[in-house]
Design an enzyme around this catalytic site. Structure first.
Site, PDB file in Angstrom:
ATOM      1  N   GLY A 165       0.813  -1.211   0.000  1.00 29.33           N
ATOM      2  CA  GLY A 165       0.000   0.000   0.000  1.00 29.33           C
ATOM      3  C   GLY A 165       0.848   1.262   0.000  1.00 29.33           C
ATOM      4  N   ARG A 166       2.115   1.098   0.357  1.00 33.99           N
ATOM      5  CA  ARG A 166       2.997   2.284   0.333  1.00 33.99           C
ATOM      6  C   ARG A 166       4.412   1.861  -0.060  1.00 33.99           C
ATOM      7  NH1 ARG A 166       5.197   2.971   6.366  1.00 33.99           N
ATOM      8  NH2 ARG A 166       4.626   0.894   7.027  1.00 33.99           N
ATOM      9  N   ASP A 201      -2.307   6.862   2.610  1.00 31.93           N
ATOM     10  CA  ASP A 201      -1.764   7.874   1.685  1.00 31.93           C
ATOM     11  C   ASP A 201      -0.523   7.401   0.930  1.00 31.93           C
ATOM     12  OD1 ASP A 201       0.104   7.824   3.669  1.00 31.93           O
ATOM     13  OD2 ASP A 201      -0.162   9.906   4.313  1.00 31.93           O
ATOM     14  N   ARG A 241      14.803   0.039  -0.198  1.00 30.39           N
ATOM     15  CA  ARG A 241      15.002  -1.194   0.574  1.00 30.39           C
ATOM     16  C   ARG A 241      15.477  -2.305  -0.356  1.00 30.39           C
ATOM     17  NH1 ARG A 241      10.244  -3.181   4.562  1.00 30.39           N
ATOM     18  NH2 ARG A 241       9.101  -3.939   2.767  1.00 30.39           N
ATOM     19  N   ARG A 248       6.220 -13.428   0.843  1.00 31.50           N
ATOM     20  CA  ARG A 248       5.892 -13.621   2.262  1.00 31.50           C
ATOM     21  C   ARG A 248       4.983 -14.820   2.427  1.00 31.50           C
ATOM     22  NH1 ARG A 248       5.028  -7.673   3.202  1.00 31.50           N
ATOM     23  NH2 ARG A 248       5.966  -6.898   1.318  1.00 31.50           N
ATOM     24  N   ASP A 265       2.092 -11.560   6.966  1.00 28.89           N
ATOM     25  CA  ASP A 265       2.561 -10.760   5.821  1.00 28.89           C
ATOM     26  C   ASP A 265       3.938 -10.168   6.083  1.00 28.89           C
ATOM     27  OD1 ASP A 265       0.749  -9.312   7.694  1.00 28.89           O
ATOM     28  OD2 ASP A 265       1.541  -7.557   6.650  1.00 28.89           O
ATOM     29  N   ASN A 266       4.379 -10.227   7.328  1.00 25.84           N
ATOM     30  CA  ASN A 266       5.719  -9.726   7.647  1.00 25.84           C
ATOM     31  C   ASN A 266       6.698 -10.871   7.900  1.00 25.84           C
ATOM     32  OD1 ASN A 266       4.736  -7.131   7.428  1.00 25.84           O
ATOM     33  ND2 ASN A 266       4.316  -6.935   9.616  1.00 25.84           N
TER      34      ASN A 266
HETATM   35  P1  AMP Z   1       2.887  -2.876   7.727  1.00 24.86           P
HETATM   36  O1  AMP Z   1       2.397  -2.460   9.066  1.00 24.86           O
HETATM   37  O2  AMP Z   1       3.974  -2.009   7.159  1.00 24.86           O
HETATM   38  O3  AMP Z   1       3.213  -4.320   7.631  1.00 24.86           O
HETATM   39  O4  AMP Z   1       1.650  -2.624   6.743  1.00 24.86           O
HETATM   40  C1  AMP Z   1       0.445  -3.322   6.789  1.00 24.86           C
HETATM   41  C2  AMP Z   1      -0.394  -2.987   5.566  1.00 24.86           C
HETATM   42  O5  AMP Z   1      -0.794  -1.622   5.597  1.00 24.86           O
HETATM   43  C3  AMP Z   1       0.331  -3.177   4.249  1.00 24.86           C
HETATM   44  O6  AMP Z   1      -0.608  -3.628   3.294  1.00 24.86           O
HETATM   45  C4  AMP Z   1       0.817  -1.794   3.942  1.00 24.86           C
HETATM   46  O7  AMP Z   1       1.045  -1.611   2.572  1.00 24.86           O
HETATM   47  C5  AMP Z   1      -0.361  -0.946   4.427  1.00 24.86           C
HETATM   48  N1  AMP Z   1       0.046   0.425   4.763  1.00 24.86           N
HETATM   49  C6  AMP Z   1       0.775   0.827   5.810  1.00 24.86           C
HETATM   50  N2  AMP Z   1       0.943   2.171   5.821  1.00 24.86           N
HETATM   51  C7  AMP Z   1       0.310   2.644   4.727  1.00 24.86           C
HETATM   52  C8  AMP Z   1       0.125   3.944   4.164  1.00 24.86           C
HETATM   53  N3  AMP Z   1       0.639   5.048   4.724  1.00 24.86           N
HETATM   54  N4  AMP Z   1      -0.583   4.032   3.028  1.00 24.86           N
HETATM   55  C9  AMP Z   1      -1.106   2.933   2.448  1.00 24.86           C
HETATM   56  N5  AMP Z   1      -0.976   1.692   2.907  1.00 24.86           N
HETATM   57  C10 AMP Z   1      -0.274   1.534   4.047  1.00 24.86           C
HETATM   58 MG    MG Z   2       4.041  -5.423   6.288  1.00 20.91          MG
END
Ligand code: AMP
Ligand code: MG
Length: 486
Positions: free
Chosen positions: A92-93, A125, A176, A183, A252-253
């Site tokens: 998502g980002r 965002d 990165r 995953r 997913d991580n």
């Molecule tokens: P994470 O906590 O980084 O593992 O993210 C969990 C999910 O939330 C993943 O699908 C990310 O792509 C999404 N995500 C986290 N932050 C954002 C953001 N600022 N905008 C869009 N998607 C996000």
């Molecule tokens: Mg993640």
């Protein structure tokens, strides 16, 4: 020695696009305002065989503002269990620019984090804050130099685009680098939302990319599960060795390549307590220090479930094969954990009774809230031992038993010292120093961040200059909270 010539920039290939299109969306990174490289990882650029760091056009590539001709940017689709609940996710980002192939033929994903919205952004965002990206850079590099498999950070670029969270933050993009971003959640996505053909295609792709030797296995999907489980066990044992708490071990991580990644609310434990949690969103301690192996087993069971349709067409048979594999988890983990812990106290050729010697030490540490890192380092560097007088006193009888045990080592005390020095870091990123360095860097003063980054490149070496980084402020830890940091 590698004598092949370095590239001035990335040498991209895009094999992920050979997967069925359900696994990704083609999307270009957002154009960011006035990108400026704040941190650049010279050592990593050398490993990657890239020489273009001084180049302005390379900065534009790292910010996502310019695309190389061979780049085919995508956001990857995946699902995952977050705190036990299944959900559709996806990048998502983050945007994958391509797979860089080094002059030595090694393949690495080059991904930009904070590079704008994608079809998987769900209301987010797509942006990242400067502080969170500097934090990922710092901790991932610390983990790397501790000798633990991890994604790496090539650069952090500041942008002039504000990021609105509770307050307005400075924006940033992180470049990165990772063996791949496949995953457990990618397999869950294929299994729950895709066809059996999709799942087979992902399995074949993963085996070809990470475990080519398994293509000849009798049951490649089952062998994949077994191999990923072993790699992940090795990884979590390493986290347990240094007191690392990932903080958000959702499926997913959890990488298929066995690398630590997605540095969000992670932190290092100071006082030893298996219940330690720093993450603001982990109210029930699901991802506490001591729960990490249990959660890994749970995540591996989710991988097993996702793979069932291709482990065997007969569901009952598939389940019994998968269960047989997952049932090996506890004994593999326990053997590896004890062996790692025995190395921490310098024991050669462990015997049955050594487990109680180890357990006794952990009990004393817990009772006296002893510092995890300094207790072990203090066994061979007296000055580092906790100055908690009660703890020191309580440790004396144990130390006697331990010294007697070390005398039985074939290599004697010398062997013990040499192995302990390699297993017990002197320096870990202490939360208090991490936060202080990030606060300052966010305001434009990078001096403390540079000092930390430098010192953390040699975490096993004791030097007087780094003395102030070796201790924590317990009052700070008591109220310390980490955030998912987006
Ligand atoms: P994470 O906590 O980084 O593992 O993210 C969990 C999910 O939330 C993943 O699908 C990310 O792509 C999404 N995500 C986290 N932050 C954002 C953001 N600022 N905008 C869009 N998607 C996000
Ligand atoms: Mg993640």
């Amino acid at each position: 020695m590698n004598t092949k010539k370095s590239n001035t920039t990335f040498n991209f290939d895009n094999t992920y696009l050979l997967l069925p299109s359900t696994f990704y969306s083609k999307v270009s990174p957002a154009v960011v305002q006035n990108p400026e490289v704040l941190l650049f990882n010279d050592a990593l650029s050398v490993e990657l065989g890239i020489e273009g760091k001084q180049d302005e056009s390379f900065s534009l590539i790292l910010s996502g503002n310019k695309l190389l001709a061979k780049s085919a940017p995508i956001a990857q689709a995946y699902a995952g269990h977050q705190f036990g609940h299944f959900t559709m996710l996806g990048d998502g980002r983050a945007i994958l620019l391509g797979e860089h192939v080094t002059p030595a033929g090694k393949r690495f994903d080059i991904q930009l984090k904070g590079s704008g919205i994608t079809p998987y952004s769900r209301g987010g965002d797509g942006k990242a804050t400067l502080k969170a990206m500097l934090r990922e850079y710092l901790i991932s590099e610390a983990i790397h130099y501790l000798g633990i498999p991890t994604s790496r950070s090539l650069a952090v670029l500041k942008t002039d685009d504000p990021v609105f969270r509770e307050v307005i933050n400075k924006g940033a993009v992180l470049a990165r680098v990772m063996k791949s971003h496949i995953r457990v959640g990618t397999f869950e996505y294929a299994s729950y939302f895709g066809t059996k053909k999709n799942l087979q295609a992902l399995t074949n792709y993963t085996i070809k990319r990470h475990f080519p030797e398994l293509s000849e296995a009798q049951n490649p999907a089952l062998s994949l599960l077994d191999n990923v489980m072993r790699l992940q066990i090795d990884l979590i044992v390493e986290w347990m060795r240094v007191g690392f708490i990932h903080g958000v071990m959702n499926t997913d991580n959890t990488s298929i390549s066995g690398e630590t990644f997605d540095y969000g609310p992670c932190a290092f434990m100071n006082s030893y307590n298996p219940d330690t949690v720093f993450s603001s969103i982990d109210s029930y301690g699901r991802y506490s220090f001591g729960n990490q192996p249990e959660i890994l087993k749970w995540n591996m069971a989710k991988l097993a479930e996702a793979l069932l349709p291709i482990i065997n067409p007969d569901e009952k048979k598939a389940i019994s094969l998968a269960v047989e594999t997952i049932n090996k988890f506890d004994s593999i983990y326990s053997d590896k954990w004890y062996n790692m812990m025995f190395a921490k106290i310098g024991i050669q050729d462990p015997e049955e009774e050594d487990t109680s010697l180890m357990d006794e030490l952990m009990d004393i540490m817990l009772k006296y809230n002893a510092d995890y890192t300094n207790t072990f380092a203090g066994l061979f560097l007296d000055d580092l031992l906790d100055d908690n007088a009660d703890f020191k006193k309580a440790l004396q009888p144990w130390k006697k038993k331990w010294t007697n045990r070390l005398a039985k080592n074939k290599g004697g005390l010398e062997y013990a010292k040499s192995i302990m020095k390699k297993t017990n870091p002197v320096l870990i990123p202490r939360n208090v120093h991490v936060e202080e360095s990030l606060e300052l860097a966010d305001k434009g003063d990078f001096s403390k961040l540079y000092t930390l980054l430098n010192a953390l490149q040699k975490p096993y070496d004791y030097k007087e200059e780094i003395n102030e980084l070796l201790f924590t402020d317990l009052k700070f830890d008591k109220k310390y909270q980490t955030f998912c940091g987006t």
